[in-house]
Design a protein around this motif. Structure first.
Motif, short mmCIF file in Angstrom:
data_model
loop_
_atom_site.label_atom_id
_atom_site.label_comp_id
_atom_site.label_asym_id
_atom_site.label_seq_id
_atom_site.Cartn_x
_atom_site.Cartn_y
_atom_site.Cartn_z
N GLY A 377 0.79 -1.22 0.00
CA GLY A 377 0.00 0.00 0.00
C GLY A 377 0.82 1.26 0.00
N ASP A 402 -6.39 -0.52 6.56
CA ASP A 402 -7.77 -0.14 6.32
C ASP A 402 -7.94 0.76 5.11
OD1 ASP A 402 -8.77 -1.54 8.52
OD2 ASP A 402 -8.25 0.09 9.88
N SER A 403 -6.85 1.45 4.69
CA SER A 403 -6.95 2.36 3.56
C SER A 403 -5.55 2.64 3.03
CB SER A 403 -7.62 3.67 3.97
OG SER A 403 -6.76 4.39 4.85
N LEU A 404 -5.49 3.36 1.89
CA LEU A 404 -4.21 3.75 1.31
C LEU A 404 -3.69 5.06 1.91
CD1 LEU A 404 -4.88 3.05 -2.48
CD2 LEU A 404 -3.42 1.71 -0.95
N GLU A 405 -4.55 5.84 2.52
CA GLU A 405 -4.19 7.19 2.93
C GLU A 405 -3.00 7.24 3.88
OE1 GLU A 405 -7.16 6.25 2.28
OE2 GLU A 405 -7.86 7.76 0.85
N TYR A 410 -0.92 11.37 -1.69
CA TYR A 410 -2.26 11.76 -2.14
C TYR A 410 -2.37 11.77 -3.66
CZ TYR A 410 -6.32 14.76 -2.94
OH TYR A 410 -7.53 15.27 -3.38
N ILE A 413 -2.86 8.29 -5.03
CA ILE A 413 -4.20 7.75 -4.76
C ILE A 413 -5.19 8.32 -5.77
CG2 ILE A 413 -6.08 7.67 -3.08
CD1 ILE A 413 -3.98 7.78 -0.87
N ASN A 417 -7.44 6.18 -8.53
CA ASN A 417 -8.90 6.27 -8.58
C ASN A 417 -9.42 6.59 -9.97
OD1 ASN A 417 -9.14 5.73 -5.84
ND2 ASN A 417 -9.17 7.89 -5.24
N ARG A 425 -8.32 -3.49 -2.72
CA ARG A 425 -8.99 -4.28 -1.69
C ARG A 425 -8.21 -4.12 -0.39
NH1 ARG A 425 -10.35 -10.31 -3.56
NH2 ARG A 425 -11.05 -10.29 -1.38
N THR A 426 -8.86 -3.61 0.63
CA THR A 426 -8.19 -3.39 1.92
C THR A 426 -8.41 -4.56 2.87
OG1 THR A 426 -10.13 -2.18 2.73
CG2 THR A 426 -8.37 -0.89 1.69
N ARG A 427 -7.58 -4.60 3.89
CA ARG A 427 -7.61 -5.65 4.93
C ARG A 427 -7.57 -7.03 4.30
NH1 ARG A 427 -12.35 -4.19 9.06
NH2 ARG A 427 -11.47 -6.06 10.07
N LYS A 448 -11.85 -8.23 6.39
CA LYS A 448 -13.01 -7.33 6.44
C LYS A 448 -14.30 -8.09 6.25
CE LYS A 448 -13.30 -4.33 3.11
NZ LYS A 448 -12.99 -3.13 2.31
#
Length: 552
Positions: A377, A402-405, A410, A413, A417, A425-427, A448
């Motif tokens: 990630g 849980d996320s890419l952030e 930025y 990302i 998108n 796909r997270t987690r 998840k």
């Protein structure tokens, strides 16, 4: 082969005539200037040049053309002349669109129209492109031929080594007619692949990378026994130190184990590096840095693994895997980090046969029509996703968090998108890999949704963090529990005490290790900022501290 060509294509007749005129005025004696009125006409000219054994040094393409724009033209032109340097001609109103489009293909520059006066706005850019083309050479792609199996890890290692070191080669499958002919001519069978055949006809069955490096003309032996400065590692920090050390008069040697550029050299696109607003590939940045170091007579040693370090009076000595040694007044450790191996069933057996660490850019075209999965990630994983999305049917990023952030820039990302065939796909974690001879499926644990599923997968690229390659240092310098090298303030005890064995009447310099005269820069250093710009800066700073050490 005659004069190399500079080809320009623009559908505006007045612009086409003007740039051809300016190019002939400056370069007409040494280069053949070819102009075309459309991308189709230019491609036809390039095909004819290829058939006649011609060379192309520079391609200049107008960004906005009917039927086929400049980016689409350059993509096809690269298949014919991959060594040619490339630039876009664009109007000011199209600058933003051109910069975004540059992410699709490695373009060296873009030029704004009009370029008056050419002495200031055109010729300096063309001079740089020609210098780069001349430095890499224009050897025929058949100079080195590699015969192997598509899903053979040793075959992949040779191809990856040549590609990362910017050595042109031709890949032939062992079951292709020409591949079989080369195997027969060398007197070996398919069990002896990879087979490497040099331009002079020398055949090497299952060669080491050192043997391939020598055959490709890369330097593998130091020219002297003693230097002012030896740099271990050829990533951004090592290249930065080499450029600054050599440019400031130090007899400088850079030792690289695998390929100059390190992990950064494998990046498909670096867009947040100062001075490159339209981005630059890791290979391009590495190429420029290596040429810059060579300009100042820094010596670069390839495929030499350092296995030991010791001091002998004022000398700091490195020991190579073959027992040879080389010494210097000072040493900069810039070995960077290696991708952490993925521990899961079947991964080790399929590494190099569908499972790869890093972006493995040589595999891009082979991914056409396939479903690609990328684990990770951080920025390197995101850049790889954008690169492979140009070839693959779909690209899926599997992220443990849980996320890419929290781990990705930025801007990256936002780009992900906007690409339709990229999914996140997270987690999720990969817990297994399956395949007969090559990767065919992976098993994904989705925390998840509390599911474990198997999905078809032909290519898996792993970016799951990194660890330093410092075991070879032993007790030579102080390291933390993960192997990162302590430097400067980190070596001092809470009460200001200096490291054990320190023999100088001063505190260690900021990048200095627990042994005077040995420095660390870049990712290998404990508590460093893991960014390309930071690594380059630390490499330059290390040279300043080397001077202070030598002058003491």
């Amino acid at each position: 082969m005659g004069q190399p060509a500079i080809l320009t294509v623009d559908d505006d007749p007045s612009v086409s005539r003007a740039i051809a005129r300016d190019l002939r005025r400056r370069y007409g004696e040494a280069y053949r200037i070819i102009r075309a009125a459309s991308a189709a006409e230019a491609l036809e000219a390039l095909r004819e040049l290829k058939l006649r054994g011609g060379r192309v040094a520079v391609l200049l393409a107008d960004y906005r053309m009917p039927q086929m724009n400049g980016i689409e033209f350059l993509e096809q032109a690269m298949d014919l002349f991959p060594n040619a340097r490339r630039a876009l001609l664009t109007a000011y109103a199209d600058t933003d669109a051109a910069i975004q489009a540059i992410n699709v293909v490695d373009v060296d520059h873009y030029l704004l129209k009009p370029w008056d006066p050419p002495e200031e706005k055109l010729y300096p850019v063309i001079d740089e492109l020609l210098d780069a083309w001349q430095a890499t050479g224009d050897r025929e792609i058949e100079d080195i031929r590699v015969v192997g199996h598509r899903w053979s890890e040793p075959s992949y290692q040779i191809r990856d080594f040549l590609a990362r070191n910017l050595v042109p080669y031709r890949w032939l499958a062992a079951d292709d007619p020409e591949g079989r002919r080369l195997l027969d001519a060398a007197g070996v069978g398919p069990e002896s692949i990879p087979l490497v055949v040099t331009a002079d006809g020398r055949a090497m069955a299952q060669p080491s990378t050192s043997e391939v490096a020598e055959a490709a003309g890369l330097s593998t032996a130091p020219e002297r026994d003693f230097y002012d400065l030896i740099i271990v590692g050829g990533g951004p920090a090592g290249l930065g130190a080499a450029v600054y050390g050599a440019s400031e008069g130090l007899r400088t040697l850079l030792v690289e184990r695998q390929a100059v550029g390190g992990q950064a050299g494998q990046s498909s696109r670096i867009e947040n590096y100062l001075g490159f607003p339209d981005g630059i590939s890791g290979a391009q940045l590495t190429d420029r840095a290596r040429r810059q170091a060579g300009k100042f007579d820094a010596e670069v040693l390839n495929t030499r693994e350092v296995v030991g370090l010791h001091t002998d009076g004022s000398a700091r000595t490195l020991r190579f895997a073959d027992g040879a040694e080389v010494s210097a007044h000072s040493i900069v450790l810039a070995t960077g980090v290696a991708y952490r191996p993925l521990i899961a069933d079947g991964i080790a057996e399929l590494t190099g046969a569908g499972v790869y660490y890093g972006s493995a850019a040589t595999e891009g075209p082979s991914c056409a029509g396939s479903d690609v999965y990328i684990i990770g990630g951080a920025n390197s994983a995101g850049q790889a996703a954008l690169f492979f999305s140009r070839y693959a049917r779909s690209v899926t990023l599997l992220v443990r968090g849980d996320s890419l952030e929290a781990s990705m820039s930025y801007y990256l990302i936002q780009q992900l998108n906007s690409v339709e065939n990229v999914h996140v796909r997270t987690r999720c974690e990969v817990v297994g890999a399956q395949g007969g001879g090559h990767l065919q499926a992976i098993t994904i644990c989705d925390s998840k949704n509390n599911t474990v599923t198997s999905v078809e997968c032909g290519y898996l690229f792993v970016f799951i963090g990194a660890e330093p390659r410092t075991d070879w240092l032993g007790d030579a310098v102080a390291r933390d529990e993960k192997g990162f090298v302590y430097t400067g303030p980190d070596l001092l005890s809470p009460n200001g005490g200096r490291p054990r064995g320190w023999d100088r009447d001063r505190d260690p310099f900021y990048l200095e290790c627990s042994v005077p005269g040995i420095f660390a820069a870049g990712d290998v250093r404990a508590n460093s900022v893991k960014r390309v710009a930071s690594a380059v800066g630390e490499g330059a700073m290390a040279v300043t501290l080397v001077h202070r050490y030598l002058e003491a």
